[in-house]
Scaffold this motif. Structure first.
Motif, PDB file in Angstrom:
ATOM      1  N   GLY A 155      -8.537  -9.417   5.059  1.00 47.57           N
ATOM      2  CA  GLY A 155      -7.858  -9.522   3.761  1.00 47.57           C
ATOM      3  C   GLY A 155      -7.441 -10.940   3.424  1.00 47.57           C
ATOM      4  O   GLY A 155      -6.544 -11.154   2.601  1.00 47.57           O
ATOM      5  N   ARG A 183      -8.715 -13.207   1.609  1.00 53.88           N
ATOM      6  CA  ARG A 183      -8.809 -13.618   0.194  1.00 53.88           C
ATOM      7  C   ARG A 183      -7.630 -13.094  -0.617  1.00 53.88           C
ATOM      8  O   ARG A 183      -7.196 -13.717  -1.586  1.00 53.88           O
ATOM      9  N   PRO A 232      -2.782  -5.334   1.511  1.00 54.54           N
ATOM     10  CA  PRO A 232      -4.228  -5.079   1.624  1.00 54.54           C
ATOM     11  C   PRO A 232      -5.005  -6.041   0.736  1.00 54.54           C
ATOM     12  O   PRO A 232      -4.404  -6.811  -0.035  1.00 54.54           O
ATOM     13  N   GLU A 233      -6.326  -5.983   0.862  1.00 53.76           N
ATOM     14  CA  GLU A 233      -7.214  -6.725  -0.052  1.00 53.76           C
ATOM     15  C   GLU A 233      -8.110  -5.718  -0.765  1.00 53.76           C
ATOM     16  O   GLU A 233      -8.730  -4.872  -0.116  1.00 53.76           O
ATOM     17  N   TYR A 234      -8.127  -5.799  -2.093  1.00 56.34           N
ATOM     18  CA  TYR A 234      -9.027  -4.953  -2.878  1.00 56.34           C
ATOM     19  C   TYR A 234      -9.985  -5.856  -3.640  1.00 56.34           C
ATOM     20  O   TYR A 234      -9.558  -6.669  -4.478  1.00 56.34           O
ATOM     21  N   ASN A 235     -11.260  -5.699  -3.349  1.00 56.49           N
ATOM     22  CA  ASN A 235     -12.293  -6.479  -4.042  1.00 56.49           C
ATOM     23  C   ASN A 235     -11.951  -7.968  -4.095  1.00 56.49           C
ATOM     24  O   ASN A 235     -12.029  -8.617  -5.139  1.00 56.49           O
ATOM     25  N   GLY A 236     -11.549  -8.475  -2.955  1.00 59.10           N
ATOM     26  CA  GLY A 236     -11.311  -9.900  -2.816  1.00 59.10           C
ATOM     27  C   GLY A 236     -10.026 -10.407  -3.442  1.00 59.10           C
ATOM     28  O   GLY A 236      -9.837 -11.617  -3.565  1.00 59.10           O
ATOM     29  N   ARG A 240      -0.467   4.205   0.898  1.00 57.04           N
ATOM     30  CA  ARG A 240      -1.162   5.131   1.790  1.00 57.04           C
ATOM     31  C   ARG A 240      -0.315   5.431   3.026  1.00 57.04           C
ATOM     32  O   ARG A 240       0.194   4.524   3.669  1.00 57.04           O
ATOM     33  N   SER A 275      -6.777  -5.486   7.268  1.00 55.29           N
ATOM     34  CA  SER A 275      -7.937  -4.786   6.704  1.00 55.29           C
ATOM     35  C   SER A 275      -8.818  -4.325   7.862  1.00 55.29           C
ATOM     36  O   SER A 275      -8.900  -5.007   8.892  1.00 55.29           O
ATOM     37  N   PRO A 276      -9.490  -3.200   7.682  1.00 56.72           N
ATOM     38  CA  PRO A 276     -10.454  -2.804   8.718  1.00 56.72           C
ATOM     39  C   PRO A 276     -11.649  -3.751   8.791  1.00 56.72           C
ATOM     40  O   PRO A 276     -12.370  -3.761   9.778  1.00 56.72           O
ATOM     41  N   SER A 320       0.862  -1.194   0.000  1.00 61.33           N
ATOM     42  CA  SER A 320       0.000   0.000   0.000  1.00 61.33           C
ATOM     43  C   SER A 320       0.887   1.229   0.000  1.00 61.33           C
ATOM     44  O   SER A 320       1.945   1.236   0.629  1.00 61.33           O
ATOM     45  N   SER A 333      -1.459   3.644   6.090  1.00 64.42           N
ATOM     46  CA  SER A 333      -1.781   2.252   5.744  1.00 64.42           C
ATOM     47  C   SER A 333      -1.638   1.313   6.953  1.00 64.42           C
ATOM     48  O   SER A 333      -0.627   1.332   7.667  1.00 64.42           O
ATOM     49  N   PHE A 334      -2.636   0.467   7.138  1.00 66.43           N
ATOM     50  CA  PHE A 334      -2.552  -0.546   8.201  1.00 66.43           C
ATOM     51  C   PHE A 334      -1.465  -1.576   7.876  1.00 66.43           C
ATOM     52  O   PHE A 334      -0.802  -2.099   8.778  1.00 66.43           O
ATOM     53  N   ASN A 335      -1.298  -1.873   6.606  1.00 63.79           N
ATOM     54  CA  ASN A 335      -0.243  -2.827   6.235  1.00 63.79           C
ATOM     55  C   ASN A 335       1.148  -2.247   6.460  1.00 63.79           C
ATOM     56  O   ASN A 335       2.076  -2.974   6.828  1.00 63.79           O
TER      57      ASN A 335
HETATM   58  C1  FMN Z   1     -10.733  -0.526  -4.273  1.00 64.89           C
HETATM   59  C2  FMN Z   1     -10.845  -1.042  -2.869  1.00 64.89           C
HETATM   60  C3  FMN Z   1     -11.368  -2.296  -2.669  1.00 64.89           C
HETATM   61  C4  FMN Z   1     -11.440  -2.830  -1.388  1.00 64.89           C
HETATM   62  N1  FMN Z   1     -11.862  -4.122  -1.216  1.00 64.89           N
HETATM   63  C5  FMN Z   1     -11.739  -4.692   0.009  1.00 64.89           C
HETATM   64  C6  FMN Z   1     -12.001  -6.099   0.175  1.00 64.89           C
HETATM   65  O1  FMN Z   1     -12.307  -6.816  -0.745  1.00 64.89           O
HETATM   66  N2  FMN Z   1     -11.827  -6.620   1.417  1.00 64.89           N
HETATM   67  C7  FMN Z   1     -11.442  -5.858   2.479  1.00 64.89           C
HETATM   68  O2  FMN Z   1     -11.293  -6.412   3.583  1.00 64.89           O
HETATM   69  N3  FMN Z   1     -11.217  -4.531   2.362  1.00 64.89           N
HETATM   70  C8  FMN Z   1     -11.342  -3.936   1.144  1.00 64.89           C
HETATM   71  N4  FMN Z   1     -11.070  -2.602   0.975  1.00 64.89           N
HETATM   72  C9  FMN Z   1     -10.738  -1.807   2.163  1.00 64.89           C
HETATM   73  C10 FMN Z   1      -9.265  -1.910   2.479  1.00 64.89           C
HETATM   74  O3  FMN Z   1      -9.058  -3.058   3.274  1.00 64.89           O
HETATM   75  C11 FMN Z   1      -8.825  -0.648   3.245  1.00 64.89           C
HETATM   76  O4  FMN Z   1      -8.915   0.465   2.383  1.00 64.89           O
HETATM   77  C12 FMN Z   1      -7.442  -0.808   3.816  1.00 64.89           C
HETATM   78  O5  FMN Z   1      -7.221   0.261   4.707  1.00 64.89           O
HETATM   79  C13 FMN Z   1      -6.371  -0.838   2.721  1.00 64.89           C
HETATM   80  O6  FMN Z   1      -5.119  -1.204   3.245  1.00 64.89           O
HETATM   81  P1  FMN Z   1      -4.080  -0.126   3.810  1.00 64.89           P
HETATM   82  O7  FMN Z   1      -4.677   0.413   5.094  1.00 64.89           O
HETATM   83  O8  FMN Z   1      -2.829  -0.902   4.064  1.00 64.89           O
HETATM   84  O9  FMN Z   1      -3.917   0.961   2.779  1.00 64.89           O
HETATM   85  C14 FMN Z   1     -11.005  -2.047  -0.285  1.00 64.89           C
HETATM   86  C15 FMN Z   1     -10.505  -0.758  -0.518  1.00 64.89           C
HETATM   87  C16 FMN Z   1     -10.408  -0.267  -1.782  1.00 64.89           C
HETATM   88  C17 FMN Z   1      -9.792   1.098  -1.998  1.00 64.89           C
END
Ligand code: FMN
Length: 201
Positions: A133, A135, A85-89, A18, A127-128, A16, A21-23
């Protein structure tokens, strides 16, 4: 006769960019586990290696310097530690894009996939959300294995990260902290063995 093996070197990063970022907060726990088990760890910030989305035309016009810098780092290290992180699974494009660029031919010629092959890796996620996360770990594990890395079986998905990761390197859930620390230690142990096997050849 047993040969002494130099400590393995591991390359660590959060998937990440950010600032909060939690990660980014979690990856030092992983790093600490590996260091406590005797590995040397380089923790990098992918913000320092800005890359465009992979485009064969950009590559043909001249590989971005950041790719060569990352390939050099991968060549110098015996494994990877990633908090994603996980984005959309799935895994974020940032992580896949970084791996894809590194896998391209190096300045010396061979495919960048040779830089990964037979090296150790460990993965965790934050993940929050409640599943942490999980998946994304399945997808990332598969991608790393396809690159030839040996991914340790242990992994931890830290859910409810806003409560559990209040600041960098602090994971308030003790069981999870031990788990993430343990992933780092397992990667160090595996990297020792794989490096020993490579050095003997
Ligand atoms: C495009 C997008 C898709 C996401 N999809 C998921 C998801 O599938 N599962 C999940 O647990 N969190 C999802 N999130 C929330 C992220 O876990 C959250 O934004 C997290 O803080 C990202 O990691 P970071 O804090 O290290 O940046 C998504 C966030 C974004 C921006």
């Amino acid at each position: 006769m047993t040969m002494a093996v130099d400590p393995p070197r591991l390359l660590a990063f959060a998937g990440s960019l950010r600032r909060e970022s939690f990660n980014r907060r979690l990856v030092p726990v992983l790093v600490e586990g590996a260091r406590d088990a005797g590995a040397e760890v380089s923790l990098i910030d992918l913000r320092d290696y800005p890359l465009p989305v992979y485009d064969g035309d950009i590559e043909a016009d001249g590989m971005p310097d950041e790719v060569f810098r990352l390939q050099d780092l991968m060549a110098e290290h015996d494994g990877l530690l990633i908090s994603t992180p996980e984005y959309n699974g799935s895994m974020p494009a940032l992580v896949k894009n970084t791996l894809d660029w590194i896998s391209r031919p190096t300045a010396a010629g061979p495919s960048g996939t040779t830089l990964f092959r037979g090296k150790a890796a460990g993965i965790v996620s934050a993940s929050p959300g409640p599943l942490g996360g999980l998946r994304s770990l399945l997808v990332l594990r598969d991608a790393l294995a396809k690159l030839g890395l040996v991914v340790v079986p242990q992994q931890v998905a830290v859910g409810l990260a806003a409560e559990r990761l209040p600041e960098t390197g602090v994971l308030v859930d003790e069981r999870m902290r031990e788990g993430v620390h343990g992933v780092g230690a397992s990667v160090a142990d595996l990297a020792f063995r794989l490096k020993g096997a490579r050095d003997e050849r």
